[in-house]
Design a protein around this motif. Structure first.
Motif, PDB file in Angstrom:
ATOM      1  N   PRO A   1      79.391  76.271  91.559  1.00 22.88           N
ATOM      2  CA  PRO A   1      78.836  74.917  91.405  1.00 22.88           C
ATOM      3  C   PRO A   1      77.322  74.879  91.512  1.00 22.88           C
ATOM      4  CG  PRO A   1      80.103  75.129  93.451  1.00 22.88           C
ATOM      5  CD  PRO A   1      80.357  76.359  92.658  1.00 22.88           C
ATOM      6  N   GLN A   2      76.742  75.836  92.251  1.00 27.70           N
ATOM      7  CA  GLN A   2      75.286  75.880  92.349  1.00 27.70           C
ATOM      8  C   GLN A   2      74.647  76.130  90.982  1.00 27.70           C
ATOM      9  OE1 GLN A   2      77.342  77.612  94.349  1.00 27.70           O
ATOM     10  NE2 GLN A   2      77.102  76.420  96.221  1.00 27.70           N
ATOM     11  N   ALA A   3      75.331  76.904  90.131  1.00 31.89           N
ATOM     12  CA  ALA A   3      74.800  77.158  88.786  1.00 31.89           C
ATOM     13  C   ALA A   3      74.790  75.884  87.962  1.00 31.89           C
ATOM     14  CB  ALA A   3      75.627  78.230  88.099  1.00 31.89           C
ATOM     15  N   LEU A   4      75.773  75.023  88.166  1.00 32.22           N
ATOM     16  CA  LEU A   4      75.830  73.777  87.399  1.00 32.22           C
ATOM     17  C   LEU A   4      74.644  72.877  87.712  1.00 32.22           C
ATOM     18  CD1 LEU A   4      79.648  73.026  87.768  1.00 32.22           C
ATOM     19  CD2 LEU A   4      78.467  73.911  85.742  1.00 32.22           C
ATOM     20  N   GLU A   5      74.089  73.001  88.915  1.00 31.27           N
ATOM     21  CA  GLU A   5      72.953  72.165  89.299  1.00 31.27           C
ATOM     22  C   GLU A   5      71.684  72.548  88.545  1.00 31.27           C
ATOM     23  OE1 GLU A   5      72.634  72.589  93.508  1.00 31.27           O
ATOM     24  OE2 GLU A   5      74.657  71.807  93.907  1.00 31.27           O
ATOM     25  N   ARG A   6      71.589  73.785  88.068  1.00 36.60           N
ATOM     26  CA  ARG A   6      70.411  74.259  87.322  1.00 36.60           C
ATOM     27  C   ARG A   6      70.812  74.776  85.951  1.00 36.60           C
ATOM     28  NH1 ARG A   6      66.122  75.843  90.430  1.00 36.60           N
ATOM     29  NH2 ARG A   6      65.042  75.939  88.428  1.00 36.60           N
ATOM     30  N   ILE A   7      71.838  74.166  85.365  1.00 33.20           N
ATOM     31  CA  ILE A   7      72.468  74.756  84.202  1.00 33.20           C
ATOM     32  C   ILE A   7      71.548  74.817  82.989  1.00 33.20           C
ATOM     33  CG2 ILE A   7      73.498  72.599  83.371  1.00 33.20           C
ATOM     34  CD1 ILE A   7      75.011  76.172  83.329  1.00 33.20           C
ATOM     35  N   GLU A   8      70.697  73.835  82.777  1.00 33.62           N
ATOM     36  CA  GLU A   8      69.833  73.860  81.590  1.00 33.62           C
ATOM     37  C   GLU A   8      68.882  75.053  81.645  1.00 33.62           C
ATOM     38  OE1 GLU A   8      70.531  71.992  79.135  1.00 33.62           O
ATOM     39  OE2 GLU A   8      71.991  70.801  80.263  1.00 33.62           O
ATOM     40  N   ASP A   9      68.303  75.297  82.829  1.00 36.24           N
ATOM     41  CA  ASP A   9      67.406  76.445  82.972  1.00 36.24           C
ATOM     42  C   ASP A   9      68.167  77.755  82.817  1.00 36.24           C
ATOM     43  OD1 ASP A   9      65.166  74.866  83.401  1.00 36.24           O
ATOM     44  OD2 ASP A   9      65.446  74.819  85.573  1.00 36.24           O
ATOM     45  N   ILE A  10      69.370  77.826  83.369  1.00 35.97           N
ATOM     46  CA  ILE A  10      70.166  79.053  83.284  1.00 35.97           C
ATOM     47  C   ILE A  10      70.538  79.349  81.841  1.00 35.97           C
ATOM     48  CG2 ILE A  10      72.433  80.012  83.852  1.00 35.97           C
ATOM     49  CD1 ILE A  10      72.108  78.768  86.644  1.00 35.97           C
ATOM     50  N   ILE A  11      70.956  78.329  81.092  1.00 34.69           N
ATOM     51  CA  ILE A  11      71.294  78.539  79.688  1.00 34.69           C
ATOM     52  C   ILE A  11      70.071  78.992  78.906  1.00 34.69           C
ATOM     53  CG2 ILE A  11      71.970  77.346  77.561  1.00 34.69           C
ATOM     54  CD1 ILE A  11      73.844  75.622  79.251  1.00 34.69           C
ATOM     55  N   ARG A  12      68.937  78.379  79.177  1.00 36.78           N
ATOM     56  CA  ARG A  12      67.705  78.727  78.452  1.00 36.78           C
ATOM     57  C   ARG A  12      67.335  80.193  78.667  1.00 36.78           C
ATOM     58  NH1 ARG A  12      62.708  78.729  80.383  1.00 36.78           N
ATOM     59  NH2 ARG A  12      63.340  77.505  82.209  1.00 36.78           N
ATOM     60  N   LEU A  13      67.576  80.730  79.853  1.00 33.10           N
ATOM     61  CA  LEU A  13      67.206  82.098  80.176  1.00 33.10           C
ATOM     62  C   LEU A  13      68.248  83.123  79.740  1.00 33.10           C
ATOM     63  CD1 LEU A  13      65.812  81.462  83.774  1.00 33.10           C
ATOM     64  CD2 LEU A  13      64.466  82.029  81.734  1.00 33.10           C
ATOM     65  N   SER A  14      69.419  82.663  79.336  1.00 28.67           N
ATOM     66  CA  SER A  14      70.524  83.553  78.958  1.00 28.67           C
ATOM     67  C   SER A  14      70.570  83.728  77.448  1.00 28.67           C
ATOM     68  CB  SER A  14      71.855  82.969  79.445  1.00 28.67           C
ATOM     69  OG  SER A  14      71.831  82.667  80.827  1.00 28.67           O
ATOM     70  N   ASP A  15      71.250  84.795  77.013  1.00 28.04           N
ATOM     71  CA  ASP A  15      71.510  84.982  75.585  1.00 28.04           C
ATOM     72  C   ASP A  15      72.861  84.405  75.189  1.00 28.04           C
ATOM     73  OD1 ASP A  15      69.104  86.446  75.025  1.00 28.04           O
ATOM     74  OD2 ASP A  15      70.016  88.183  76.007  1.00 28.04           O
ATOM     75  N   ALA A  16      73.759  84.256  76.148  1.00 25.44           N
ATOM     76  CA  ALA A  16      75.078  83.673  75.920  1.00 25.44           C
ATOM     77  C   ALA A  16      75.622  83.229  77.266  1.00 25.44           C
ATOM     78  CB  ALA A  16      76.018  84.673  75.253  1.00 25.44           C
ATOM     79  N   VAL A  17      76.682  82.440  77.223  1.00 24.51           N
ATOM     80  CA  VAL A  17      77.269  81.878  78.447  1.00 24.51           C
ATOM     81  C   VAL A  17      78.783  82.024  78.372  1.00 24.51           C
ATOM     82  CG1 VAL A  17      77.726  79.710  79.683  1.00 24.51           C
ATOM     83  CG2 VAL A  17      75.398  80.266  78.932  1.00 24.51           C
ATOM     84  N   MET A  18      79.382  82.336  79.525  1.00 23.24           N
ATOM     85  CA  MET A  18      80.831  82.346  79.642  1.00 23.24           C
ATOM     86  C   MET A  18      81.258  81.255  80.621  1.00 23.24           C
ATOM     87  SD  MET A  18      83.479  85.245  81.123  1.00 23.24           S
ATOM     88  CE  MET A  18      82.934  86.551  80.030  1.00 23.24           C
ATOM     89  N   VAL A  19      82.138  80.376  80.167  1.00 19.58           N
ATOM     90  CA  VAL A  19      82.722  79.368  81.051  1.00 19.58           C
ATOM     91  C   VAL A  19      83.891  80.050  81.765  1.00 19.58           C
ATOM     92  CG1 VAL A  19      83.657  77.047  81.239  1.00 19.58           C
ATOM     93  CG2 VAL A  19      82.100  77.605  79.365  1.00 19.58           C
ATOM     94  N   ALA A  20      83.605  80.629  82.933  1.00 20.46           N
ATOM     95  CA  ALA A  20      84.588  81.421  83.684  1.00 20.46           C
ATOM     96  C   ALA A  20      85.394  80.491  84.581  1.00 20.46           C
ATOM     97  CB  ALA A  20      83.882  82.504  84.490  1.00 20.46           C
TER      98      ALA A  20
END
Length: 473
Positions: free
Chosen positions: A221-240
């Motif tokens: 859940p901590q990742a969801l709080e900063r999700i826009e920044d995390i997505i921007r820094l990633s090349d892809a995302v997995m909804v685990a």
């Protein structure tokens, strides 16, 4: 070799699927990217699978993606006296950092970061939430807790702490060793587990560089709080959804899944939906209707890929499971409501010129009834920008980089081909037509739309659209 669908299939390799023969059958059944789960198996085992996949790639002449999934800092109980213990609601428990003879019934929890972060009133979920305890008090090396939901505790069961930010790196010493091993092998994607903050992604990026795509797993859940920044820094995302569904209420998972898919599509980053998609097929030859609907929902939402875990790694019916998932995707994408739902979920126009050009090429291809939309792409960005629009026509992604061709095996709608680098506009048009015919997309008289960046060999410059016609025989 063309797939009859846009969304991709990721399958986990395990004891049920690691032989070269089974890998070949799985690929023919529909696998686009194979996942190597480094939570299980030795490095030598993964190296053999990697070599077998690369041999399969040479045999079939098609790029095949390989995803390395790192274990991450899994929090687990230590060994219990007798190996297991029954606990009942209302019972008081003591968790200790280091077991001692003075407290023989204490439960070992060898993770100092938990003792430093947890506070009274917070919950600990054990064994995927089957047992829930609430902290009532703590000292430097012990935690007092009350059992809220009773059950069985046993050695090495996982512990989740929803709402608690732990001062722990997403890369353990094991992960660092596995990462170096995977990059040396030449994996195409690296999945980072238990990400909490954007800084976690940056740490991994510093180690990976551009040698593989960096995929962030969203399970905290901590990742969801900063999700826009995390997505921007990633090349892809997995909804685990496995660990995420333990740490947030079950009823919140579907909405979060839709939010994440939409955010990734807006950011032009591939997104995988994972965990228990066809779980009953671990032991049965057919899925439940709810599972079929679950896969279809991810496709209606616009996910780039859906993933199989135990179903293909340890299940009794790995080939049947992949074939079933492929059929569900195909039937969903050809349903009369699919196009309207995909259009309704369009994230809107981006204001940058490259995005606008890519969007225009997708609209143009649909409008003129093109046989294919050919995207010349050095880094994969042009193809991803086109795929963001989810065009009706197939996307033929041409790239001189073999690694990029493999990474594009995760991208919605992309049929990737390693092609020679072009140097002139005329060579671009001729190459697009030739590959569209050779790959079975176009016939004499058909139109193809070409999207590219000029000057050539400069990544990220999508600025040119061309309509070309395949010459009559």
């Amino acid at each position: 070799m063309r797939r009859n669908r846009h969304a991709k299939i990721v399958a986990t390799v395990g004891p049920a699927s690691s032989s070269p023969e089974m890998l070949h059958r799985l690929f023919l059944a529909g696998v686009d990217t194979f996942r190597l789960n480094f939570s299980h198996g030795a490095q030598d085992d993964h190296a053999r699978v990697h070599a077998a996949i690369r041999a399969l790639e040479r045999e079939t002449g098609r790029p095949i993606g390989i995803l390395q999934d790192l274990q991450g800092p899994k929090i687990r109980l230590g060994p219990l006296a007798g190996g297991r213990r029954e606990v009942a609601a209302g019972e008081s428990l003591r968790f200790v950092l280091t077991p001692t003879d003075a407290v023989p019934d204490a439960i070992p929890l060898p993770h100092p970061e938990i003792f430093a972060a947890v506070a009274p009133g917070q919950d600990l979920l054990i064994d995927d939430g089957r047992v829930r305890v609430r902290v009532t008090g703590l000292t430097g090396d012990s935690i007092e807790a009350e059992v809220i939901i009773g059950g069985t505790l046993s050695d090495r069961k996982g512990v989740n702490l929803p709402g608690t930010l732990l001062a722990v790196s997403p890369l353990t010493p094991k992960d660092r060793a596995d990462l170096a091993f995977g990059l040396e092998l030449g994996v195409d994607w690296v999945a980072l587990s238990f990400v909490q903050t954007p800084a976690d992604v940056l740490k991994a990026r510093a180690l990976i560089g551009d040698r593989a795509g960096l995929m962030t797993k969203i399970e905290k859940p901590q990742a969801l709080e900063r999700i826009e920044d995390i997505i921007r820094l990633s090349d892809a995302v997995m909804v685990a959804r496995g660990d995420l569904g333990v740490e947030i209420p079950h009823e919140d998972v579907p909405g979060r899944q839709k939010e994440l898919i939409r955010s990734c599509r807006l950011a032009v980053k591939p997104v995988i939906v994972a965990t228990q998609m066809l779980d009953s097929m671990v032991s049965a030859p057919t899925p439940t209707r709810a599972e079929a609907s679950d896969v279809a929902t991810a496709i209606y939402d616009g996910a780039d890929a859906v993933m199989l875990s135990a179903e293909s790694a340890t299940g009794r019916f790995p080939v049947e499971t992949v074939a079933m998932m492929a059929r569900i995707i195909h039937r969903t994408e050809t349903h009369k409501l699919y196009r309207s739902l995909i259009t309704a979920s369009d994230p809107g126009e981006e204001e940058t010129p490259p995005h606008a050009v890519a969007a225009a090429s997708a609209h143009l291809a649909d409008a003129v009834g093109a046989a294919a939309l050919v995207a010349y792409t050095l880094s994969g960005t042009t193809a991803a920008r086109v795929a963001r629009r989810r065009p009706e026509v197939p996307i033929l992604a041409l790239t001189p980089d073999r690694g990029i061709a493999r990474r594009l095996c995760l991208l919605w709608g992309a049929h990737s081909v390693q092609a020679a680098e072009v140097e002139t506009y005329e060579a671009m048009v001729e190459g697009a037509i030739a590959h569209a015919v050779e790959e079975g997309f176009a016939r004499p008289g058909d139109r193809v739309v070409i999207a590219a960046g000029i000057p050539f060999a400069v990544a990220g410059t999508t600025n040119n659209i061309r309509i070309a016609q395949v010459p009559s025989a």
